[in-house]
Scaffold this active site. Structure first.
Site, short mmCIF file in Angstrom:
data_model
loop_
_atom_site.label_atom_id
_atom_site.label_comp_id
_atom_site.label_asym_id
_atom_site.label_seq_id
_atom_site.Cartn_x
_atom_site.Cartn_y
_atom_site.Cartn_z
N ASP A 142 1.18 6.35 -0.46
CA ASP A 142 0.42 5.86 -1.61
C ASP A 142 1.12 6.33 -2.88
O ASP A 142 1.12 7.52 -3.19
CB ASP A 142 -1.01 6.40 -1.52
CG ASP A 142 -1.90 5.99 -2.68
OD1 ASP A 142 -1.39 5.54 -3.72
OD2 ASP A 142 -3.14 6.15 -2.55
N VAL A 143 1.72 5.38 -3.63
CA VAL A 143 2.41 5.73 -4.88
C VAL A 143 1.79 4.95 -6.04
O VAL A 143 1.74 3.73 -6.03
CB VAL A 143 3.92 5.44 -4.78
CG1 VAL A 143 4.62 6.52 -3.98
CG2 VAL A 143 4.22 4.07 -4.18
N GLU A 144 1.30 5.70 -7.01
CA GLU A 144 0.69 5.11 -8.19
C GLU A 144 0.67 6.16 -9.29
O GLU A 144 0.71 7.36 -9.00
CB GLU A 144 -0.73 4.61 -7.88
CG GLU A 144 -1.62 5.65 -7.20
CD GLU A 144 -2.92 5.06 -6.69
OE1 GLU A 144 -3.67 4.51 -7.52
OE2 GLU A 144 -3.20 5.19 -5.48
N TRP A 145 0.64 5.73 -10.53
CA TRP A 145 0.47 6.69 -11.62
C TRP A 145 -0.96 7.21 -11.59
O TRP A 145 -1.88 6.49 -11.24
CB TRP A 145 0.74 6.02 -12.96
CG TRP A 145 2.13 5.52 -13.19
CD1 TRP A 145 2.48 4.32 -13.70
CD2 TRP A 145 3.37 6.22 -12.94
NE1 TRP A 145 3.86 4.20 -13.80
CE2 TRP A 145 4.42 5.35 -13.33
CE3 TRP A 145 3.69 7.47 -12.41
CZ2 TRP A 145 5.77 5.70 -13.22
CZ3 TRP A 145 5.03 7.83 -12.29
CH2 TRP A 145 6.05 6.96 -12.70
#
Length: 259
Positions: A142-145
């Protein structure tokens, strides 16, 4: 195993390659929602309910879950939060994956990536806390700002982001024998991932527009279309997702990655 997964990639993602002109609004408008939603979107007629395979993603915030009722309601899969950064474990993870397995719900753990820790630190933490037997479907990165984080608001440049992601995913794939799925949001994808990781399955968030509108060049395998879904067996709003392919595609893919 990898060759089989990659061979199935074009099959399982075939529906995701469609353009918005592929949808007949008269057809999709007549499709009844699979699950209720307290804040439904019409997606300009391109309803997620035209897809046959629906699933959920859950974490500690979902509280007690009746997994048997979830399965009977028509949920086909579950992504379950396992770890975050280099030192956090979701307190519901162990119970959730064991209960999902007992109920016959295909499931996978996911890791929320922090850009204030190295890829190796986070891979070590994930491997230490996520048993291989919890891994029915491939793991998720899970990659998100995360601008609201109290501990990590770092935003590295795109090259660093991709390098760290690749290191983490290579470690996880080597240990578990399954190529990870990438989950991302619109702004993070725009800033870092356009054109990258073409040989990975993508799970995209798109709760106001169809993915083809906001990820126009990205083939996606999973679409998170709401965070306000109503799932029997879970109290409160729930994230609901669809798989891009047909039910037959789904069964073939699950069989290939579950070995």
């Amino acid at each position: 195993m990898r060759w089989l997964l990659l061979a199935l990639l074009p099959i399982s993602l075939s529906l995701a390659a469609c353009t918005s002109t592929s949808y007949d609004l008269m057809e999709t408008a007549s499709i009844s929602p699979r699950f209720k939603d307290t804040d439904p979107q019409d997606f300009d007629g391109k309803t997620p309910h035209r897809h046959n395979v629906h699933g959920i993603d859950v974490s500690k915030w979902n509280g007690d879950i009746d997994w048997g009722q979830v399965r009977r309601s028509g949920v086909s899969f579950a992504f379950i939060k396992a770890t975050e950064g280099k030192d956090m474990v979701d307190p519901r993870f162990n119970a959730y994956w064991q209960q999902a397995r007992a109920a016959g719900v295909p499931h996978a753990p996911y890791h929320f990536f922090y850009f204030c820790s190295t890829a190796d630190e986070q891979a070590d933490w994930f491997i230490r806390n996520v048993p291989k037997q919890s891994m029915h479907l491939p793991p998720v990165l899970d990659v998100e700002w995360n601008p609201t984080s109290k501990t990590c608001k770092s935003r590295p440049d795109a090259a660093t982001v991709r390098s760290e992601m690749k290191r983490f995913m290579d470690r996880i794939e080597a240990y578990y024998g399954k190529r990870p799925i990438i989950y991302t949001s619109v702004d993070f994808h725009r800033d870092n991932l356009e054109g990258a990781f073409q040989d990975y399955h993508f799970w995209v968030r798109a709760v106001a527009q169809h993915p083809n509108e906001i990820y126009p060049e990205r083939r996606w395998a999973f679409w998170q279309y709401t965070s306000t879904g109503v799932i029997p067996g879970i109290k409160g709003g729930t994230d609901i997702n669809v798989f891009a392919g047909t039910e037959a595609n789904w069964k073939k893919w699950v069989a290939s990655v579950s070995k």
